[in-house]
Design a protein around this motif. Structure first.
Motif, PDB file in Angstrom:
ATOM      1  N   LEU A   1       0.825  -1.199   0.000  1.00 24.46           N
ATOM      2  CA  LEU A   1       0.000   0.000   0.000  1.00 24.46           C
ATOM      3  C   LEU A   1       0.866   1.258   0.000  1.00 24.46           C
ATOM      4  O   LEU A   1       0.585   2.209  -0.728  1.00 24.46           O
ATOM      5  CB  LEU A   1      -0.935  -0.006   1.207  1.00 24.46           C
ATOM      6  N   SER A   2       1.924   1.265   0.786  1.00 21.79           N
ATOM      7  CA  SER A   2       2.812   2.428   0.790  1.00 21.79           C
ATOM      8  C   SER A   2       3.520   2.575  -0.551  1.00 21.79           C
ATOM      9  O   SER A   2       3.724   3.691  -1.040  1.00 21.79           O
ATOM     10  CB  SER A   2       3.826   2.324   1.931  1.00 21.79           C
ATOM     11  N   MET A   3       3.884   1.452  -1.156  1.00 28.12           N
ATOM     12  CA  MET A   3       4.529   1.495  -2.466  1.00 28.12           C
ATOM     13  C   MET A   3       3.553   2.001  -3.524  1.00 28.12           C
ATOM     14  O   MET A   3       3.911   2.814  -4.380  1.00 28.12           O
ATOM     15  CB  MET A   3       5.017   0.093  -2.828  1.00 28.12           C
ATOM     16  N   LEU A   4       2.317   1.566  -3.460  1.00 27.94           N
ATOM     17  CA  LEU A   4       1.291   2.001  -4.408  1.00 27.94           C
ATOM     18  C   LEU A   4       0.985   3.485  -4.238  1.00 27.94           C
ATOM     19  O   LEU A   4       0.772   4.199  -5.226  1.00 27.94           O
ATOM     20  CB  LEU A   4       0.032   1.173  -4.229  1.00 27.94           C
ATOM     21  N   SER A   5       0.989   3.960  -3.007  1.00 22.18           N
ATOM     22  CA  SER A   5       0.745   5.377  -2.748  1.00 22.18           C
ATOM     23  C   SER A   5       1.820   6.247  -3.395  1.00 22.18           C
ATOM     24  O   SER A   5       1.516   7.266  -4.017  1.00 22.18           O
ATOM     25  CB  SER A   5       0.699   5.622  -1.243  1.00 22.18           C
ATOM     26  N   GLY A   6       3.073   5.842  -3.258  1.00 23.90           N
ATOM     27  CA  GLY A   6       4.164   6.577  -3.899  1.00 23.90           C
ATOM     28  C   GLY A   6       4.054   6.554  -5.417  1.00 23.90           C
ATOM     29  O   GLY A   6       4.328   7.549  -6.094  1.00 23.90           O
ATOM     30  N   TYR A   7       3.635   5.418  -5.948  1.00 23.01           N
ATOM     31  CA  TYR A   7       3.452   5.295  -7.395  1.00 23.01           C
ATOM     32  C   TYR A   7       2.348   6.227  -7.883  1.00 23.01           C
ATOM     33  O   TYR A   7       2.507   6.908  -8.899  1.00 23.01           O
ATOM     34  CB  TYR A   7       3.139   3.851  -7.765  1.00 23.01           C
ATOM     35  N   MET A   8       1.241   6.276  -7.174  1.00 24.45           N
ATOM     36  CA  MET A   8       0.128   7.139  -7.580  1.00 24.45           C
ATOM     37  C   MET A   8       0.522   8.623  -7.492  1.00 24.45           C
ATOM     38  O   MET A   8       0.103   9.425  -8.333  1.00 24.45           O
ATOM     39  CB  MET A   8      -1.102   6.864  -6.722  1.00 24.45           C
ATOM     40  N   ASP A   9       1.318   8.990  -6.508  1.00 25.51           N
ATOM     41  CA  ASP A   9       1.798  10.365  -6.411  1.00 25.51           C
ATOM     42  C   ASP A   9       2.660  10.735  -7.614  1.00 25.51           C
ATOM     43  O   ASP A   9       2.549  11.836  -8.154  1.00 25.51           O
ATOM     44  CB  ASP A   9       2.590  10.574  -5.126  1.00 25.51           C
TER      45      ASP A   9
ATOM     46  N   VAL B   1       2.454   9.401 -10.600  1.00 22.45           N
ATOM     47  CA  VAL B   1       1.565   9.473 -11.778  1.00 22.45           C
ATOM     48  C   VAL B   1       0.846  10.822 -11.790  1.00 22.45           C
ATOM     49  O   VAL B   1       0.739  11.468 -12.833  1.00 22.45           O
ATOM     50  CB  VAL B   1       0.565   8.304 -11.780  1.00 22.45           C
ATOM     51  N   LYS B   2       0.364  11.258 -10.626  1.00 20.83           N
ATOM     52  CA  LYS B   2      -0.292  12.551 -10.540  1.00 20.83           C
ATOM     53  C   LYS B   2       0.659  13.678 -10.937  1.00 20.83           C
ATOM     54  O   LYS B   2       0.292  14.604 -11.655  1.00 20.83           O
ATOM     55  CB  LYS B   2      -0.787  12.816  -9.121  1.00 20.83           C
ATOM     56  N   GLN B   3       1.896  13.568 -10.470  1.00 19.75           N
ATOM     57  CA  GLN B   3       2.889  14.586 -10.775  1.00 19.75           C
ATOM     58  C   GLN B   3       3.232  14.600 -12.267  1.00 19.75           C
ATOM     59  O   GLN B   3       3.393  15.643 -12.872  1.00 19.75           O
ATOM     60  CB  GLN B   3       4.143  14.327  -9.951  1.00 19.75           C
ATOM     61  N   THR B   4       3.332  13.416 -12.849  1.00 21.03           N
ATOM     62  CA  THR B   4       3.699  13.318 -14.255  1.00 21.03           C
ATOM     63  C   THR B   4       2.629  13.919 -15.165  1.00 21.03           C
ATOM     64  O   THR B   4       2.939  14.654 -16.110  1.00 21.03           O
ATOM     65  CB  THR B   4       3.925  11.842 -14.635  1.00 21.03           C
ATOM     66  N   PHE B   5       1.385  13.648 -14.876  1.00 24.03           N
ATOM     67  CA  PHE B   5       0.303  14.128 -15.728  1.00 24.03           C
ATOM     68  C   PHE B   5      -0.356  15.399 -15.216  1.00 24.03           C
ATOM     69  O   PHE B   5      -1.381  15.824 -15.743  1.00 24.03           O
ATOM     70  CB  PHE B   5      -0.740  13.025 -15.903  1.00 24.03           C
ATOM     71  N   SER B   6       0.221  15.994 -14.184  1.00 22.60           N
ATOM     72  CA  SER B   6      -0.280  17.239 -13.601  1.00 22.60           C
ATOM     73  C   SER B   6      -1.748  17.130 -13.227  1.00 22.60           C
ATOM     74  O   SER B   6      -2.567  18.012 -13.538  1.00 22.60           O
ATOM     75  CB  SER B   6      -0.066  18.408 -14.548  1.00 22.60           C
ATOM     76  N   LEU B   7      -2.102  16.064 -12.555  1.00 25.13           N
ATOM     77  CA  LEU B   7      -3.464  15.844 -12.101  1.00 25.13           C
ATOM     78  C   LEU B   7      -3.619  16.377 -10.681  1.00 25.13           C
ATOM     79  O   LEU B   7      -2.747  16.251  -9.868  1.00 25.13           O
ATOM     80  CB  LEU B   7      -3.828  14.366 -12.139  1.00 25.13           C
ATOM     81  N   PHE B   8      -4.755  16.956 -10.400  1.00 30.10           N
ATOM     82  CA  PHE B   8      -5.100  17.473  -9.081  1.00 30.10           C
ATOM     83  C   PHE B   8      -4.084  18.482  -8.659  1.00 30.10           C
ATOM     84  O   PHE B   8      -3.499  18.665  -7.778  1.00 30.10           O
ATOM     85  CB  PHE B   8      -5.263  16.359  -8.052  1.00 30.10           C
TER      86      PHE B   8
END
Length: 65
Positions: free
Chosen positions: A48-56, A58-65
């Motif tokens: 879960l912690s690894m997935l959270s870092g991955y999602m962050d 992805v958000k940063q890469t695509f400038s989401l939220f």
């Protein structure tokens, strides 16, 4: 993805398997089941912690939220 985290998860899995086998052979099947459930929870929290870092990232890469 951090390869050391994958090795830690694999290590937890191997350790839980060894503990489970030892407990089953000594006739403590209930404790073996508890050990497996605890190992599953620990592994899930690590993922879960690894997935959270991955999602962050992805958000940063695509400038989401």
């Amino acid at each position: 993805m951090d390869i050391t985290m994958l090795f830690k998860i694999a290590g937890v899995g191997i350790l839980v398997t060894i503990v489970q086998q030892l407990l089953k052979q000594s006739g403590r099947d209930e404790l073996a089941t508890v050990a497996v459930v605890i190992g599953l929870i620990i592994g899930s929290l690590m993922m879960l912690s690894m997935l959270s870092g991955y999602m962050d990232s992805v958000k940063q890469t695509f400038s989401l939220f």
